[in-house]
Write a protein that holds these residues in place. Structure first.
Motif, mmCIF file in Angstrom:
data_model
loop_
_atom_site.group_PDB
_atom_site.id
_atom_site.type_symbol
_atom_site.label_atom_id
_atom_site.label_comp_id
_atom_site.label_asym_id
_atom_site.label_seq_id
_atom_site.Cartn_x
_atom_site.Cartn_y
_atom_site.Cartn_z
ATOM 1 N N LEU A 256 10.459 -4.004 -5.139
ATOM 2 C CA LEU A 256 10.839 -2.976 -6.113
ATOM 3 C C LEU A 256 11.782 -3.506 -7.188
ATOM 4 O O LEU A 256 11.921 -2.887 -8.241
ATOM 5 N N ARG A 257 12.409 -4.650 -6.921
ATOM 6 C CA ARG A 257 13.435 -5.151 -7.831
ATOM 7 C C ARG A 257 12.997 -6.345 -8.674
ATOM 8 O O ARG A 257 13.577 -6.622 -9.713
ATOM 9 N N ASP A 258 11.983 -7.072 -8.248
ATOM 10 C CA ASP A 258 11.523 -8.258 -8.969
ATOM 11 C C ASP A 258 10.666 -7.848 -10.165
ATOM 12 O O ASP A 258 9.635 -7.200 -9.993
ATOM 13 N N PRO A 259 11.069 -8.222 -11.396
ATOM 14 C CA PRO A 259 10.283 -7.838 -12.587
ATOM 15 C C PRO A 259 8.848 -8.348 -12.562
ATOM 16 O O PRO A 259 7.986 -7.798 -13.252
ATOM 17 N N ASP A 260 8.570 -9.405 -11.795
ATOM 18 C CA ASP A 260 7.214 -9.946 -11.732
ATOM 19 C C ASP A 260 6.371 -9.282 -10.641
ATOM 20 O O ASP A 260 5.188 -9.609 -10.493
ATOM 21 N N SER A 261 6.965 -8.375 -9.907
ATOM 22 C CA SER A 261 6.241 -7.709 -8.817
ATOM 23 C C SER A 261 5.353 -6.597 -9.360
ATOM 24 O O SER A 261 5.700 -5.910 -10.325
ATOM 25 N N ALA A 262 4.198 -6.414 -8.723
ATOM 26 C CA ALA A 262 3.315 -5.306 -9.098
ATOM 27 C C ALA A 262 3.954 -3.966 -8.808
ATOM 28 O O ALA A 262 3.570 -2.947 -9.373
ATOM 29 N N ASN A 263 4.960 -3.948 -7.922
ATOM 30 C CA ASN A 263 5.624 -2.708 -7.514
ATOM 31 C C ASN A 263 6.998 -2.550 -8.157
ATOM 32 O O ASN A 263 7.782 -1.707 -7.720
ATOM 33 N N TYR A 264 7.283 -3.349 -9.182
ATOM 34 C CA TYR A 264 8.591 -3.324 -9.839
ATOM 35 C C TYR A 264 8.937 -1.915 -10.306
ATOM 36 O O TYR A 264 8.175 -1.278 -11.030
ATOM 37 N N SER A 265 10.101 -1.438 -9.879
ATOM 38 C CA SER A 265 10.525 -0.080 -10.228
ATOM 39 C C SER A 265 12.045 -0.072 -10.385
ATOM 40 O O SER A 265 12.779 0.314 -9.462
ATOM 41 N N PRO A 266 12.548 -0.512 -11.540
ATOM 42 C CA PRO A 266 14.003 -0.657 -11.719
ATOM 43 C C PRO A 266 14.771 0.655 -11.645
ATOM 44 O O PRO A 266 15.961 0.656 -11.344
ATOM 45 N N THR B 123 0.819 -1.213 0.000
ATOM 46 C CA THR B 123 0.000 0.000 0.000
ATOM 47 C C THR B 123 0.852 1.262 0.000
ATOM 48 O O THR B 123 0.330 2.361 -0.168
ATOM 49 N N VAL B 124 2.146 1.096 0.197
ATOM 50 C CA VAL B 124 3.075 2.229 0.259
ATOM 51 C C VAL B 124 3.765 2.451 -1.076
ATOM 52 O O VAL B 124 3.892 3.582 -1.554
ATOM 53 N N PHE B 125 4.216 1.355 -1.693
ATOM 54 C CA PHE B 125 4.926 1.458 -2.956
ATOM 55 C C PHE B 125 3.949 1.705 -4.104
ATOM 56 O O PHE B 125 2.814 1.221 -4.078
ATOM 57 N N PRO B 126 4.369 2.445 -5.121
ATOM 58 C CA PRO B 126 3.502 2.652 -6.290
ATOM 59 C C PRO B 126 3.298 1.349 -7.047
ATOM 60 O O PRO B 126 4.143 0.454 -7.017
ATOM 61 N N VAL B 127 2.143 1.230 -7.711
ATOM 62 C CA VAL B 127 1.816 0.039 -8.485
ATOM 63 C C VAL B 127 2.022 0.331 -9.964
ATOM 64 O O VAL B 127 1.624 1.391 -10.460
ATOM 65 N N ARG B 128 2.666 -0.591 -10.666
ATOM 66 C CA ARG B 128 2.842 -0.439 -12.110
ATOM 67 C C ARG B 128 1.511 -0.256 -12.792
ATOM 68 O O ARG B 128 0.536 -0.937 -12.479
#
Length: 238
Positions: A213-223, A113-118
């Protein structure tokens, strides 16, 4: 050409000229109605109900931690997050997401709920299949813009009317440039305290949060987001 062939050709032409454009228009209208009434504003670009509006922001530094972060906005004590906001005024927005009393175990539960969602993930996973309708309508609108030249005109105006300067202007698609994770004070509490986290679990919890934030499969992925990890200093017995 016989009569049946002509009839088939006429029907095909009718569908192409009349029916398909109506279906496409209906999807676009449905998408606009969905966006207007949606309360899911994860990417800060969707107008929602009532008096809420789209609001441009600078790129973001996200500060996620415990009470040391939450109280970082205290002006009377010269909070450290307040100093960050002052240093980066008109250059970057500082978002304080401090949760008093939280350790890394509790942080794992609220991090989504804190991190932005792709944006692509949000569209694909919206409840009730609305995301798929939105994606289809977005694809149709993209085609209309390409045909009418709207994309070219938009790019022309945005690049020539107001040249970018330092500091930059706010925008509707801000990026989280920096994420500061500041946890550990509550984890290091006495083992009899329910905030305590076993030593072997503490780094595992931090890796879990970072991988969001680092996993490409995460909804919060932000490289493109840089991560600063602040942990308690070492404590000696003597």
């Amino acid at each position: 050409m016989n009569k049946d062939t002509m009839t088939h050709s006429s029907r095909k032409s009718y569908w192409l000229r009349c029916v398909l454009p109506v279906i496409a228009l209906g999807l676009i209208i449905l998408n606009l109605v969905y966006l207007t009434n949606s309360t899911d504003d994860a990417d800060s670009t969707v107008t929602v109900k009532g008096d809420a509006y789209e609001y441009p922001m600078y790129d973001i530094t996200l500060v996620f931690g415990d009470s040391i972060t939450q109280l970082g906005y205290e002006p009377e004590t010269g909070g450290w997050v307040t100093h960050l906001s002052n240093m980066y005024v008109r250059r970057m927005d500082i978002l304080n997401r401090g949760f008093s009393g939280y350790n890394t175990t509790r942080a794992k539960d609220v991090a989504h709920t804190v991190f932005p969602v792709r944006r692509d993930y949000r569209l694909a996973h919206s409840a009730g299949g609305q995301g798929s309708v939105s994606a289809v309508a977005e694809w149709l609108l993209k085609g209309v813009r390409a045909i009418t030249g709207m994309e070219t005109k938009k790019d022309k105006w945005s690049s020539s009317m107001w040249p970018r300067s330092d500091p930059p202007f706010p925008k509707f698609y801000p990026k989280v440039q920096l994420c500061i994770l500041f946890f550990g004070a509550n984890d290091a509490a006495d083992p009899r305290d329910d905030r305590h986290t076993p030593l072997e679990e503490y780094p595992s919890n931090l890796r879990y949060i970072i991988n969001m934030l680092r996993d490409p499969d995460s909804a919060n992925y932000s490289p493109g987001t840089r991560i600063v990890l602040i942990t308690p200093p070492a404590v000696g017995e003597k």
